[in-house]
Design an enzyme around this catalytic site. Structure first.
Site, short mmCIF file in Angstrom:
data_model
loop_
_atom_site.label_atom_id
_atom_site.label_comp_id
_atom_site.label_asym_id
_atom_site.label_seq_id
_atom_site.Cartn_x
_atom_site.Cartn_y
_atom_site.Cartn_z
N SER A 15 -56.71 -27.79 14.52
CA SER A 15 -57.01 -27.81 15.94
C SER A 15 -58.51 -27.94 16.22
O SER A 15 -59.34 -27.33 15.53
CB SER A 15 -56.51 -26.52 16.59
OG SER A 15 -57.02 -26.41 17.90
N LYS A 66 -44.50 -23.92 22.67
CA LYS A 66 -44.72 -24.02 24.12
C LYS A 66 -43.52 -23.61 24.97
O LYS A 66 -43.69 -22.90 25.96
CB LYS A 66 -45.19 -25.43 24.52
CG LYS A 66 -46.57 -25.77 24.01
CD LYS A 66 -47.01 -27.15 24.49
CE LYS A 66 -48.15 -27.66 23.64
NZ LYS A 66 -48.85 -28.79 24.27
N ASP A 102 -51.53 -29.12 30.24
CA ASP A 102 -51.45 -30.43 29.54
C ASP A 102 -51.30 -31.58 30.53
O ASP A 102 -52.07 -32.55 30.49
CB ASP A 102 -50.27 -30.44 28.58
CG ASP A 102 -50.50 -29.58 27.34
OD1 ASP A 102 -51.64 -29.50 26.87
OD2 ASP A 102 -49.51 -28.98 26.85
N ASN A 151 -37.96 -45.33 27.67
CA ASN A 151 -37.82 -44.58 26.42
C ASN A 151 -36.84 -45.29 25.49
O ASN A 151 -35.93 -45.98 25.93
CB ASN A 151 -37.33 -43.17 26.71
CG ASN A 151 -37.54 -42.24 25.52
OD1 ASN A 151 -38.60 -42.25 24.90
ND2 ASN A 151 -36.54 -41.45 25.19
N ARG A 152 -37.06 -45.10 24.17
CA ARG A 152 -36.15 -45.66 23.18
C ARG A 152 -34.73 -45.17 23.46
O ARG A 152 -33.79 -45.94 23.52
CB ARG A 152 -36.61 -45.23 21.78
CG ARG A 152 -35.69 -45.68 20.67
CD ARG A 152 -36.23 -45.26 19.32
NE ARG A 152 -36.37 -43.80 19.20
CZ ARG A 152 -36.85 -43.19 18.13
NH1 ARG A 152 -37.24 -43.90 17.10
NH2 ARG A 152 -36.94 -41.88 18.09
N GLU A 155 -31.09 -42.45 27.75
CA GLU A 155 -30.49 -41.27 28.40
C GLU A 155 -31.53 -40.18 28.64
O GLU A 155 -31.44 -39.45 29.63
CB GLU A 155 -29.35 -40.70 27.53
CG GLU A 155 -28.15 -41.61 27.37
CD GLU A 155 -28.41 -42.81 26.47
OE1 GLU A 155 -29.25 -42.70 25.54
OE2 GLU A 155 -27.81 -43.88 26.70
N TYR A 220 -55.05 -39.39 19.91
CA TYR A 220 -56.50 -39.43 19.66
C TYR A 220 -56.82 -39.56 18.17
O TYR A 220 -57.98 -39.57 17.78
CB TYR A 220 -57.21 -38.21 20.27
CG TYR A 220 -56.64 -36.87 19.87
CD1 TYR A 220 -56.95 -36.29 18.64
CD2 TYR A 220 -55.79 -36.18 20.73
CE1 TYR A 220 -56.42 -35.07 18.28
CE2 TYR A 220 -55.26 -34.95 20.38
CZ TYR A 220 -55.58 -34.40 19.15
OH TYR A 220 -55.05 -33.19 18.79
N GLY A 241 -56.53 -40.50 23.84
CA GLY A 241 -56.09 -39.13 24.11
C GLY A 241 -57.17 -38.06 24.09
O GLY A 241 -56.87 -36.88 24.35
#
Ligand code: ATR
Length: 275
Positions: A15, A66, A102, A151-152, A155, A220, A241
């Protein structure tokens, strides 16, 4: 007495948050230190109890904790609850309050770094995972005209739009979004596609990109993805990022200390560390 802050996650070793926060504490003359706490998934509840018992003043929370910290907190801010993830905890005299910086950090980085207003913009978000959720719900709080999701797994995009705002958002497969690319002013990659070490991969073909738009990536590492380089070559303004990383940190710092840190300095430190 020196206040203690930190990051809980698993893993946390790489981090860059200590670098940003400790430098800002020193520069603002705040007697505090930011530490890394590696917490295994089954220890999340114990770790939060530890924050209380030790009087730790505040923590950031990262992957995979999270969502997991939420049941252990005294209060969770409405937006963080909606996102279903907390990345910042403030210890307010023993009351632990959870926030999510975020998504707001991403939006602030976009507005500030690209010097753009999101009013009436048409935005495409690629991805529907954890990263996308925070960004999507934060974009819904702006005056953007459209915030569509590709999105791939279609759904998952559909589910996110249902939770969000189906009047302002549509969902697409990646192939369909590629065809419609010229409709968008801002295109955002929230997936891990193109991240180190798989740097050759790209989340979406930019063949139909309209020149003059903004292409933004939350990755990033590397700072210049192949995708962003291609966007630049096709006449887009690009953002990586680093901004999101720095602004989510700055917003957490502000919640803890009431002071706004020098974000340019934070950014410089992060960029030097990533080089
Ligand atoms: P995060 O919390 O980092 O967003 P996540 O919840 O696992 O992680 O979500 C990862 C996102 O990247 C998802 O949108 C995922 O698409 P799926 O929902 O279809 O899984 C997307 N993603 C990951 N690898 C991908 C790949 N090789 N091609 C396309 N999309 C990919």
């Amino acid at each position: 007495m020196e206040k203690v802050y930190g990051l809980i996650g698993f893993p946390v070793e790489h981090s860059l948050s200590p670098l940003m926060h400790n430098d800002a504490f020193v520069r603002l003359g705040i007697p505090a230190r930011y530490h890394l706490f590696s917490v295994e998934p089954e220890q999340v509840g114990a770790a939060i109890a530890g924050v209380r018992a030790l009087g730790i003043a505040g923590v950031n929370v990262t992957i995979p904790h999270k969502p997991a910290v939420i049941p252990f907190l005294d209060e969770v801010d409405e937006q963080a609850r909606r996102i279903g993830a907390v990345n910042t905890i403030v210890n307010d005299n023993g009351r632990l309050v959870g926030y999510n910086t975020d998504g707001p950090g991403y939006v602030k980085a976009l507005e500030e770094e690209m010097d753009v207003s999101l009013d009436d913009r048409r935005i495409l978000v690629i991805g529907a995972g954890g990263g996308a959720r925070g960004i999507y719900f934060s974009l819904l709080s702006t005056a953007a005209e459209r915030i569509d999701i590709a999105n791939r797994t279609v759904e998952k995009a559909e589910r996110l739009v249902r939770e969000g705002d189906a009047r302002r958002s549509a969902y697409f497969s990646l192939a369909e979004a590629e065809k419609r690319l010229a409709e968008y002013d801002i295109i955002i990659n929230t997936t891990s596609v193109g991240m180190h070490p798989h740097v050759e991969a790209q989340p979406l073909s930019l063949e139909r990109l309209r020149p003059g738009g903004i292409v933004s990536d939350i990755i990033y590492n590397p700072m210049e993805t192949k995708w962003l380089n291609e966007a630049k070559a096709r006449g887009a303004r690009v953002q990586n990022g680093v901004g999101m990383l720095v602004y989510q940190g700055a917003l957490a710092f502000e919640k803890w200390t009431g002071q706004w840190p020098d974000v340019n300095r934070m950014k410089q430190l992060v960029i030097e560390a990533l080089r």
